[in-house]
Write a protein that holds these residues in place. Structure first.
Motif, short mmCIF file in Angstrom:
data_model
loop_
_atom_site.label_atom_id
_atom_site.label_comp_id
_atom_site.label_asym_id
_atom_site.label_seq_id
_atom_site.Cartn_x
_atom_site.Cartn_y
_atom_site.Cartn_z
N UNK A 1 37.51 33.19 46.41
CA UNK A 1 38.08 34.29 45.60
C UNK A 1 39.26 33.74 44.81
N UNK A 2 39.27 34.03 43.51
CA UNK A 2 40.34 33.49 42.70
C UNK A 2 41.59 34.38 42.79
N UNK A 3 42.68 33.91 42.13
CA UNK A 3 43.98 34.56 42.24
C UNK A 3 43.94 35.98 41.70
N UNK A 4 43.26 36.19 40.56
CA UNK A 4 43.24 37.53 39.95
C UNK A 4 42.59 38.54 40.88
N UNK A 5 41.48 38.16 41.51
CA UNK A 5 40.79 39.09 42.42
C UNK A 5 41.63 39.39 43.66
N UNK A 6 42.31 38.34 44.15
CA UNK A 6 43.17 38.55 45.34
C UNK A 6 44.29 39.55 45.03
#
Length: 344
Positions: A1-6
């Motif tokens: 999971x990338x930063x934006x989704x987190x």
């Protein structure tokens, strides 16, 4: 999971809006929106703050998924100063609210006991008797030992404060004067009477003290419904001028130097101090078990023996010796007479 989704998932799980998160980080809402869309990446400092606020852990930069936009992320907007106008306004409002609450608390604490949660008395009662001169300046005539001293010939304003009871009310307020020692109704004089108006809790009287002086009991009487009365009695004195006695202003003298008294004498002997302001003279007895002196110069016989009564003022002293014979003791031929006023 990338930063934006987190960021987006953690924010929504905590029930925060983008504006809430932006305010906590002191960035713009648009910056948060771009982070969640992957259009830009938070700075290392903002990443650390996001981890603390959202309770998450972001992957290392090399582990993070590639951003949707290959263009270089724009620089983060400058950090807003802590003391912005909103914070200043909130601080001022907080100070004003605290000040208002403190003022209300102090006002409540200083109110009279009759205005707090104490139960209201069944019957009316006198809250106080107060004295003023003709210019409405407060007088403090209390001499101690139950006596109040005034000046012969002066006009005194008397204020009698009172409260109605839960089951009875005050119809009128009266002032009575009874000379000391007599205690008889035929000597009792009504000075004044005043009707108690609705909503009033005091009565005001003008009292002209006789020029020849007095020693008396002053009674404040509440005339209540059903013929009930509530009385407060004060001892009052106004020493006469004794114009027939030589007096030198500024030179302290007494009206007697030696007095013969007897054990069991009732009432009091009245010592007068000349040449000094009456209220400034201090009195003391060498033996209060023989003769006790009050702050107004009144001497009360307590037992047999000898006592020296001393008056002091402005570095000067004057003395009067009291010789008190025991009950049944034979009176010597040279026993000194009583040359002062006696109040029985």
């Amino acid at each position: 999971m990338n930063i934006s989704d987190i960021i987006k998932q953690a924010r929504e799980e905590l029930g925060m809006t983008q504006e809430d998160l932006a305010e906590r980080l002191e960035v713009s809402r648009q910056a948060v929106s771009k982070w969640e869309l992957g259009a830009s990446a938070p700075s290392p400092e903002n990443l650390r703050l996001l981890e603390e606020l959202l309770g998450v852990e972001f992957p290392a930069p090399e582990e993070a998924a590639p951003q949707a936009d290959s263009q270089a992320a724009p620089a983060a907007p400058p950090k807003a100063p802590f003391w912005n106008w909103k914070r200043v306004v909130l601080l001022v409002l907080g100070i004003l609210i605290v000040s208002a609450l403190l003022s209300i608390w102090m006002f409540t604490a200083l109110k009279a006991e009759t205005n707090v949660d104490a139960p209201r008395r069944v019957e009316p009662y006198i809250t106080g008797v107060y004295f003023y001169d003709e210019n409405a300046a407060p007088l403090r005539p209390d001499l101690g030992d139950g006596w109040n001293s005034f000046t012969a010939g002066e006009r005194v304003l008397v204020v009698v404060g009172f409260e109605d009871g839960a089951e009875n009310s005050v119809n009128a307020v009266s002032l009575f004067l009874t000379p000391t020692g007599t205690e008889t109704l035929d000597q009792r004089q009504q000075l004044a009477v005043q009707a108690a108006g609705e909503g009033r809790d005091f009565a005001l009287f003008a009292w002209d003290i006789p020029a020849e002086g007095l020693q008396a009991h002053l009674e404040a009487v509440l005339e209540c419904g059903g013929g009930d009365r509530v009385t407060r009695t004060l001892n009052v004195t106004a020493p006469s001028s004794f114009l027939e006695t030589p007096e030198i202003p500024g030179i302290l003298t007494l009206n007697a130097e030696e007095i013969g008294a007897f054990e069991g004498d009732t009432g009091c002997y009245v010592l007068e101090a000349y040449g000094a302001p009456f209220a400034e003279v201090e009195w003391v007895s060498s033996d209060p078990d023989v003769a006790r002196v009050a702050n107004n110069g009144y001497v009360f016989i307590e037992g047999p023996g000898e006592a020296v009564i001393t008056a002091s003022w402005n570095g000067q002293t004057a003395e009067c010796v009291f010789h008190v014979l025991a009950s049944g003791e034979e009176v010597p031929p040279d026993y000194p007479p009583c040359t002062v006023t006696r109040a029985w």
